[in-house]
Enzyme design. Structure first.
Site, mmCIF file in Angstrom:
data_model
loop_
_atom_site.group_PDB
_atom_site.id
_atom_site.type_symbol
_atom_site.label_atom_id
_atom_site.label_comp_id
_atom_site.label_asym_id
_atom_site.label_seq_id
_atom_site.Cartn_x
_atom_site.Cartn_y
_atom_site.Cartn_z
ATOM 1 N N SER A 275 49.023 40.004 35.961
ATOM 2 C CA SER A 275 47.658 39.664 36.373
ATOM 3 C C SER A 275 47.022 38.711 35.377
ATOM 4 O O SER A 275 47.518 38.513 34.274
ATOM 5 C CB SER A 275 46.813 40.927 36.480
ATOM 6 O OG SER A 275 46.466 41.366 35.176
ATOM 7 N N LYS A 276 45.889 38.178 35.808
ATOM 8 C CA LYS A 276 45.129 37.268 34.964
ATOM 9 C C LYS A 276 44.775 37.948 33.643
ATOM 10 O O LYS A 276 44.821 37.342 32.587
ATOM 11 C CB LYS A 276 43.869 36.884 35.742
ATOM 12 C CG LYS A 276 42.908 36.007 35.008
ATOM 13 C CD LYS A 276 41.872 35.520 35.985
ATOM 14 C CE LYS A 276 40.692 34.867 35.339
ATOM 15 N NZ LYS A 276 40.022 35.586 34.310
ATOM 16 N N ARG A 277 44.456 39.219 33.734
ATOM 17 C CA ARG A 277 44.072 39.940 32.508
ATOM 18 C C ARG A 277 45.216 40.017 31.505
ATOM 19 O O ARG A 277 44.991 39.986 30.302
ATOM 20 C CB ARG A 277 43.554 41.336 32.856
ATOM 21 C CG ARG A 277 42.078 41.342 33.226
ATOM 22 C CD ARG A 277 41.593 42.754 33.377
ATOM 23 N NE ARG A 277 42.525 43.491 34.249
ATOM 24 C CZ ARG A 277 42.415 43.566 35.558
ATOM 25 N NH1 ARG A 277 41.415 42.990 36.151
ATOM 26 N NH2 ARG A 277 43.293 44.225 36.285
#
Ligand code: GLU
Length: 532
Positions: A275-277
């Site tokens: 994910s982006k995180r």
């Protein structure tokens, strides 16, 4: 009859394209090109709630940066094509602009008994859901509940026909058959079977905005655009039975595309979807290009981080596919040759940031000095350095250097860098004299017993009468130190301290012949006046 291979990448412009999305586009592209087929782009923008301005432009730009150029759907100017032509026969390629064609397909399904009109409001459905949940059951709009809901199957004809005319908030739902096993084949996953009793009556078309949902638009367009294979992310696997049933209901099974569902890209530790995180947390981009959202938050992009598109494409290709041997470096053309869906792995592909960097380093090594110099010049300019085309001696006071000087440096440090931006960190001292000295290096090497020798070596260099090049200086320099039986490492590190500001860096003969005797003498004076 064998059909021409036609595949499509069908992004929804709901935000920037994740690197997993680029991989899907890439695999489609490789598959098409290998078979001499067409690669089509279609924008699936029927969900106006999730529409993000700028996302479409971003997606096209990202693919373009990667060299994934569509045959159909996007013109030379990078615009999604709106009017049909010989090259783009199925235009428009944005589903929102194809709006008017979907209704009749949905109605065709109602007429055939494969779909029905539904009039339940959001409140009514909410109430039904709450009621069933309080009884410990889960609500699903299908054969078990549909006769208790308000639709053209449960209501008398006169009643639902009146509602159809008077109301503008009805939908058309697919009538999921009862207890049927849908038998499907996936090019990556093999045979899959699902019982329809586990599925719901999906909405296909909405009167409120007169738009189809993803499922209807996707099937109708894949059919009209003569798509032969659908290669997409595994998040769409649960929709596959419905898609099979839609092809069947339309009577299009003869030309139904084959399906391949790609597994997810996984976090570096293998636990869950990348994910982006994860990118923010672990310090790597998950997007091809930088993206700035409406709140002004910036997400890193491979392009802005200094990756070469070839390296990015190569590393993406290897996330979930392998050639069956230990080759790792492939150009886009080589990937077209080597790619096969059979070698795409079923399990998720774990992302490895160090490996990503390794790819870039490998590509950087193969780049020409001229190309790297072109890329490095703007970095130098951003540091306040002027680069001139004409040959001239390096001018440290005026911070002006010739292009040829930069090329000589690039050639020297190319092998040590992962990104072009590293060139500056590796050898900024070839443009700017050190203003201070790394304390612990100075304490270790700038000792009287060393620097008195180093000063004599400096005099030797300044008095060297041969051609002032690394090749002619290096041998005599080392010979001079050796014949005096001085400690080579210590002496060299003293000089390096003067030249670099630290005891690490390029070879002394390389540095001094680049910067020249004058600058060398100046740096020796500076270190003496600072440290002695
Ligand atoms: N619009 C869908 C997406 O963004 C396309 C899925 C498909 O390829 O069928 O993922």
């Amino acid at each position: 009859m064998t059909r021409k291979t036609r595949v499509r990448f069908a992004p929804s412009p709901t935000g920037p394209l994740h690197m997993g999305g680029v991989r899907t586009a890439l695999y489609n592209y490789l598959f098409a090109k290998q078979r001499g087929g067409d690669f089509i782009i279609r924008i699936e923008d029927t969900d106006s709630q999730r529409f993000v301005p700028g996302a479409e432009k971003y997606i096209i730009e990202a693919l373009n940066w990667c060299g994934i150029v569509p045959d159909e759907g996007v013109d030379q100017n990078g615009q999604v094509v709106e009017t049909a032509s010989e090259r783009h026969p199925h235009a428009p390629y944005r589903q929102s602009q194809r709006k008017s064609l979907y209704r009749s397909y949905a109605e065709q399904l109602v007429e055939g008994g494969f779909a029905y009109y539904a009039f339940d409001t959001a409140e009514e459905l909410g109430a039904k859901r709450a009621e069933m949940e309080s009884a410990g059951e889960t609500f699903i709009y299908n054969q078990t509940t549909r006769m208790g809901l308000r639709n053209s199957l449960s209501l008398p004809e006169s009643e639902w026909k009146a509602l159809l005319d008077s109301r503008t908030d009805w939908t058309i739902r697919f009538k999921m058959p009862e207890n049927r096993v849908v038998k499907m084949d996936d090019l990556i996953r093999g045979h899959v079977e699902v019982n329809t009793d586990t599925l719901d009556d999906k909405v296909l078309w909405k009167r409120a905005d007169e738009l189809p949902t993803y499922h209807l638009a996707n099937i109708v367009d894949d059919h009209l655009m003569e798509i032969t294979e659908v290669i997409r992310g595994e998040e769409w696997l649960p929709s596959l039975p419905l898609h099979y049933l839609l092809y069947e209901a339309f009577g299009w099974t003869e030309t139904q595309p084959r399906f391949a569902h790609l597994s997810l890209l996984l976090k570096p530790d293998g636990k869950g979807k990348l994910s982006k995180r994860d990118g923010d947390r672990l310090g790597f981009p998950v997007f091809p290009l930088q993206w700035v959202n409406a709140e002004g938050e910036v997400s890193r992009g491979y392009r802005e981080d200094g990756y070469f598109p070839e390296a990015f494409v190569n590393l993406l290709a290897m996330l979930g596919w392998n050639p069956g041997d230990d080759r790792e470096l492939f150009s886009l053309e080589e990937l077209v040759e080597a790619f096969s869906l059979e070698r795409v792995v079923k399990s998720g592909a774990r992302f490895n940031a160090d490996k990503a960097k390794w790819f870039n380093k490998e590509y950087l090594r193969t780049k020409s000095v001229a190309e790297l110099t072109e890329l490095y010049i703007p970095v130098l300019q951003s540091k306040g350095i002027t680069i001139v085309k004409e040959a001239q001696a390096p001018d440290f006071a005026g911070k002006t250097f010739s292009q040829d000087y930069v090329e000589r440096i690039v050639k020297l440090i190319q092998e040590r860098a992962t990104f072009v931006a590293d060139f500056w960190d590796i050898a900024s001292y070839l443009f700017i004299a050190p203003a201070s000295f790394v304390e612990k290096d100075a304490a270790k090497f700038w000792k009287e017993e060393n620097y008195t020798l180093a000063l004599q070596v400096a005099d030797f260099i300044l008095g060297f009468e041969g051609e002032f090049t690394k090749e002619s200086l290096e041998g005599p320099l080392e010979e001079y130190i050796r014949s005096n039986e001085w400690p080579m490492g210590k002496v060299m590190n003293c000089l390096r301290l003067a030249l670099v500001g630290a005891s690490s860096g390029l070879g002394i003969a390389d540095i001094v012949t680049l910067i020249g005797k004058e600058e060398f003498a100046r740096r020796m004076e500076f270190i003496k006046s600072t440290l002695n």
